[in-house]
Design a protein around this motif. Sequence first.
Motif, PDB file in Angstrom:
ATOM      1  N   ASP A   1       0.795  -1.227   0.000  1.00 56.45           N
ATOM      2  CA  ASP A   1       0.000   0.000   0.000  1.00 56.45           C
ATOM      3  C   ASP A   1       0.829   1.279   0.000  1.00 56.45           C
ATOM      4  OD1 ASP A   1       0.655   0.114   2.766  1.00 56.45           O
ATOM      5  OD2 ASP A   1      -1.282  -0.713   3.338  1.00 56.45           O
ATOM      6  N   THR A   2       2.150   1.137   0.127  1.00 54.84           N
ATOM      7  CA  THR A   2       3.021   2.311   0.074  1.00 54.84           C
ATOM      8  C   THR A   2       4.361   1.934  -0.555  1.00 54.84           C
ATOM      9  OG1 THR A   2       2.057   3.103   2.145  1.00 54.84           O
ATOM     10  CG2 THR A   2       4.108   4.132   1.462  1.00 54.84           C
ATOM     11  N   LEU A   3       4.811   2.765  -1.477  1.00 56.86           N
ATOM     12  CA  LEU A   3       6.188   2.679  -1.974  1.00 56.86           C
ATOM     13  C   LEU A   3       6.982   3.641  -1.093  1.00 56.86           C
ATOM     14  CD1 LEU A   3       8.493   1.991  -3.906  1.00 56.86           C
ATOM     15  CD2 LEU A   3       7.551   3.663  -5.517  1.00 56.86           C
ATOM     16  N   ALA A   4       7.816   3.079  -0.211  1.00 57.54           N
ATOM     17  CA  ALA A   4       8.521   3.884   0.787  1.00 57.54           C
ATOM     18  C   ALA A   4       9.906   4.320   0.331  1.00 57.54           C
ATOM     19  CB  ALA A   4       8.630   3.106   2.096  1.00 57.54           C
ATOM     20  N   GLU A   5      10.609   3.444  -0.388  1.00 58.65           N
ATOM     21  CA  GLU A   5      11.946   3.766  -0.904  1.00 58.65           C
ATOM     22  C   GLU A   5      12.095   3.136  -2.274  1.00 58.65           C
ATOM     23  OE1 GLU A   5      15.421   2.854   1.483  1.00 58.65           O
ATOM     24  OE2 GLU A   5      14.229   3.106   3.318  1.00 58.65           O
ATOM     25  N   TYR A   6      12.857   3.842  -3.118  1.00 62.42           N
ATOM     26  CA  TYR A   6      13.143   3.317  -4.454  1.00 62.42           C
ATOM     27  C   TYR A   6      14.570   3.679  -4.825  1.00 62.42           C
ATOM     28  CZ  TYR A   6      13.385   2.893  -9.474  1.00 62.42           C
ATOM     29  OH  TYR A   6      13.796   2.544 -10.737  1.00 62.42           O
ATOM     30  N   GLY A   7      15.291   2.711  -5.357  1.00 65.21           N
ATOM     31  CA  GLY A   7      16.623   2.948  -5.885  1.00 65.21           C
ATOM     32  C   GLY A   7      16.856   1.977  -7.031  1.00 65.21           C
ATOM     33  N   GLU A   8      17.905   2.190  -7.767  1.00 68.80           N
ATOM     34  CA  GLU A   8      18.180   1.336  -8.925  1.00 68.80           C
ATOM     35  C   GLU A   8      18.248  -0.148  -8.548  1.00 68.80           C
ATOM     36  OE1 GLU A   8      21.527   0.805 -12.462  1.00 68.80           O
ATOM     37  OE2 GLU A   8      21.674   2.492 -11.090  1.00 68.80           O
ATOM     38  N   HIS A   9      18.777  -0.442  -7.368  1.00 68.37           N
ATOM     39  CA  HIS A   9      18.975  -1.836  -6.974  1.00 68.37           C
ATOM     40  C   HIS A   9      18.219  -2.234  -5.710  1.00 68.37           C
ATOM     41  CE1 HIS A   9      21.950  -2.258 -10.088  1.00 68.37           C
ATOM     42  NE2 HIS A   9      22.551  -1.163  -9.652  1.00 68.37           N
ATOM     43  N   HIS A  10      17.237  -1.432  -5.299  1.00 68.59           N
ATOM     44  CA  HIS A  10      16.444  -1.807  -4.133  1.00 68.59           C
ATOM     45  C   HIS A  10      15.091  -1.104  -4.164  1.00 68.59           C
ATOM     46  CE1 HIS A  10      17.428   2.134  -2.470  1.00 68.59           C
ATOM     47  NE2 HIS A  10      16.553   1.900  -1.507  1.00 68.59           N
ATOM     48  N   VAL A  11      14.189  -1.648  -3.347  1.00 67.66           N
ATOM     49  CA  VAL A  11      12.871  -1.041  -3.163  1.00 67.66           C
ATOM     50  C   VAL A  11      12.359  -1.459  -1.793  1.00 67.66           C
ATOM     51  CG1 VAL A  11      11.606  -2.952  -4.276  1.00 67.66           C
ATOM     52  CG2 VAL A  11      10.598  -0.663  -4.257  1.00 67.66           C
ATOM     53  N   VAL A  12      11.575  -0.575  -1.167  1.00 67.58           N
ATOM     54  CA  VAL A  12      10.948  -0.877   0.118  1.00 67.58           C
ATOM     55  C   VAL A  12       9.469  -0.535  -0.002  1.00 67.58           C
ATOM     56  CG1 VAL A  12      10.865  -0.370   2.604  1.00 67.58           C
ATOM     57  CG2 VAL A  12      13.068  -0.351   1.388  1.00 67.58           C
ATOM     58  N   SER A  13       8.629  -1.489   0.372  1.00 68.72           N
ATOM     59  CA  SER A  13       7.185  -1.246   0.392  1.00 68.72           C
ATOM     60  C   SER A  13       6.667  -1.433   1.809  1.00 68.72           C
ATOM     61  CB  SER A  13       6.450  -2.208  -0.553  1.00 68.72           C
ATOM     62  OG  SER A  13       6.388  -3.507   0.013  1.00 68.72           O
ATOM     63  N   HIS A  14       5.484  -0.872   2.051  1.00 74.60           N
ATOM     64  CA  HIS A  14       4.767  -1.088   3.305  1.00 74.60           C
ATOM     65  C   HIS A  14       3.403  -1.679   2.954  1.00 74.60           C
ATOM     66  CE1 HIS A  14       7.078   2.469   5.348  1.00 74.60           C
ATOM     67  NE2 HIS A  14       7.862   1.449   5.069  1.00 74.60           N
ATOM     68  N   PHE A  15       2.868  -2.451   3.877  1.00 74.07           N
ATOM     69  CA  PHE A  15       1.525  -3.004   3.715  1.00 74.07           C
ATOM     70  C   PHE A  15       0.918  -3.219   5.092  1.00 74.07           C
ATOM     71  CE2 PHE A  15      -1.327  -6.771   3.338  1.00 74.07           C
ATOM     72  CZ  PHE A  15      -2.322  -6.148   2.605  1.00 74.07           C
ATOM     73  N   THR A  16      -0.194  -2.546   5.349  1.00 75.17           N
ATOM     74  CA  THR A  16      -0.898  -2.731   6.611  1.00 75.17           C
ATOM     75  C   THR A  16      -1.968  -3.792   6.403  1.00 75.17           C
ATOM     76  OG1 THR A  16      -0.451  -0.461   7.280  1.00 75.17           O
ATOM     77  CG2 THR A  16      -2.235  -1.612   8.436  1.00 75.17           C
ATOM     78  N   VAL A  17      -1.902  -4.843   7.199  1.00 72.29           N
ATOM     79  CA  VAL A  17      -2.822  -5.982   7.091  1.00 72.29           C
ATOM     80  C   VAL A  17      -4.187  -5.564   7.636  1.00 72.29           C
ATOM     81  CG1 VAL A  17      -3.243  -8.369   7.791  1.00 72.29           C
ATOM     82  CG2 VAL A  17      -0.892  -7.596   7.383  1.00 72.29           C
ATOM     83  N   THR A  18      -5.228  -5.773   6.829  1.00 72.66           N
ATOM     84  CA  THR A  18      -6.596  -5.451   7.246  1.00 72.66           C
ATOM     85  C   THR A  18      -7.396  -6.728   7.482  1.00 72.66           C
ATOM     86  OG1 THR A  18      -7.343  -5.309   4.953  1.00 72.66           O
ATOM     87  CG2 THR A  18      -6.605  -3.250   5.988  1.00 72.66           C
ATOM     88  N   ALA A  19      -8.348  -6.633   8.379  1.00 75.45           N
ATOM     89  CA  ALA A  19      -9.150  -7.804   8.765  1.00 75.45           C
ATOM     90  C   ALA A  19      -9.934  -8.389   7.591  1.00 75.45           C
ATOM     91  CB  ALA A  19     -10.114  -7.432   9.894  1.00 75.45           C
ATOM     92  N   ASP A  20     -10.311  -7.543   6.632  1.00 73.28           N
ATOM     93  CA  ASP A  20     -11.130  -8.018   5.510  1.00 73.28           C
ATOM     94  C   ASP A  20     -10.308  -8.465   4.301  1.00 73.28           C
ATOM     95  OD1 ASP A  20     -10.212  -5.506   4.797  1.00 73.28           O
ATOM     96  OD2 ASP A  20     -12.145  -4.823   3.996  1.00 73.28           O
ATOM     97  N   HIS A  21      -8.979  -8.504   4.442  1.00 74.18           N
ATOM     98  CA  HIS A  21      -8.152  -8.901   3.297  1.00 74.18           C
ATOM     99  C   HIS A  21      -8.404 -10.362   2.943  1.00 74.18           C
ATOM    100  CE1 HIS A  21      -4.728  -9.666   0.703  1.00 74.18           C
ATOM    101  NE2 HIS A  21      -4.716  -8.357   0.517  1.00 74.18           N
ATOM    102  N   ILE A  22      -8.385 -10.655   1.660  1.00 78.30           N
ATOM    103  CA  ILE A  22      -8.683 -11.985   1.129  1.00 78.30           C
ATOM    104  C   ILE A  22      -7.736 -13.074   1.670  1.00 78.30           C
ATOM    105  CG2 ILE A  22      -7.293 -11.673  -0.969  1.00 78.30           C
ATOM    106  CD1 ILE A  22      -9.593 -13.110  -2.486  1.00 78.30           C
ATOM    107  N   LEU A  23      -6.508 -12.707   2.051  1.00 81.72           N
ATOM    108  CA  LEU A  23      -5.552 -13.700   2.544  1.00 81.72           C
ATOM    109  C   LEU A  23      -5.328 -13.630   4.057  1.00 81.72           C
ATOM    110  CD1 LEU A  23      -2.968 -13.830  -0.386  1.00 81.72           C
ATOM    111  CD2 LEU A  23      -4.831 -15.391   0.141  1.00 81.72           C
ATOM    112  N   VAL A  24      -6.326 -13.114   4.779  1.00 79.23           N
ATOM    113  CA  VAL A  24      -6.295 -13.112   6.236  1.00 79.23           C
ATOM    114  C   VAL A  24      -7.242 -14.187   6.740  1.00 79.23           C
ATOM    115  CG1 VAL A  24      -7.006 -11.818   8.304  1.00 79.23           C
ATOM    116  CG2 VAL A  24      -5.611 -10.707   6.551  1.00 79.23           C
ATOM    117  N   SER A  25      -6.742 -14.974   7.683  1.00 77.93           N
ATOM    118  CA  SER A  25      -7.560 -16.008   8.321  1.00 77.93           C
ATOM    119  C   SER A  25      -7.224 -16.025   9.809  1.00 77.93           C
ATOM    120  CB  SER A  25      -7.256 -17.369   7.687  1.00 77.93           C
ATOM    121  OG  SER A  25      -7.967 -18.393   8.348  1.00 77.93           O
ATOM    122  N   LYS A  26      -8.235 -16.061  10.633  1.00 76.43           N
ATOM    123  CA  LYS A  26      -8.050 -16.078  12.097  1.00 76.43           C
ATOM    124  C   LYS A  26      -7.134 -14.948  12.556  1.00 76.43           C
ATOM    125  CE  LYS A  26      -8.984 -20.974  12.277  1.00 76.43           C
ATOM    126  NZ  LYS A  26      -8.476 -22.319  12.494  1.00 76.43           N
TER     127      LYS A  26
END
Length: 145
Positions: free
Chosen positions: A28-53
């Motif tokens: 959900d966020t592109l936090a850093e970008y460089g030619e040889h790296h990248v950092v993303s963020h993702f906050t897990v939500t209760a209604d996400h398709i790949l969340v269980s228990k």
Amino acid sequence: MAGTNHHIASGDLLESLIPQKRPFVMVDTLAEYGEHHVVSHFTVTADHILVSKSRFSAPGLIENMAQTIALHTGYKFHLLRQPAPTGYIGAIKKAEIFQLPMVSETLVTRVEILHDIMGVSLVRAKVECEGALMASSELKTALAP
């Protein structure tokens, strides 16, 4: 280095950079970008398709790493003002899942591009949450011709 509140892209721009569409988006966020790296963020939500228990699944962690790679490619082409090509996972190597994050936790996924030759990339990825290592892997991706 970007702090937790810093971001390069989110929302509609971010979603335009990856081929996946909701409900299958796992960045959900592109936090850093460089030619040889990248950092993303993702906050897990209760209604996400790949969340269980109240936990994000192991396949979700793998897909989060793959989407972070796609985010790197998408943003690179965005900067060049060109449409991003579609990419595919060619191989997953050394994938390890250490823990499953809980709902409302934010994943920080770091990808280092080890080799990138003629549209085939070998990357090392790791997913952390609140300083704890959740998952790591080496992936090989290829861009569609």
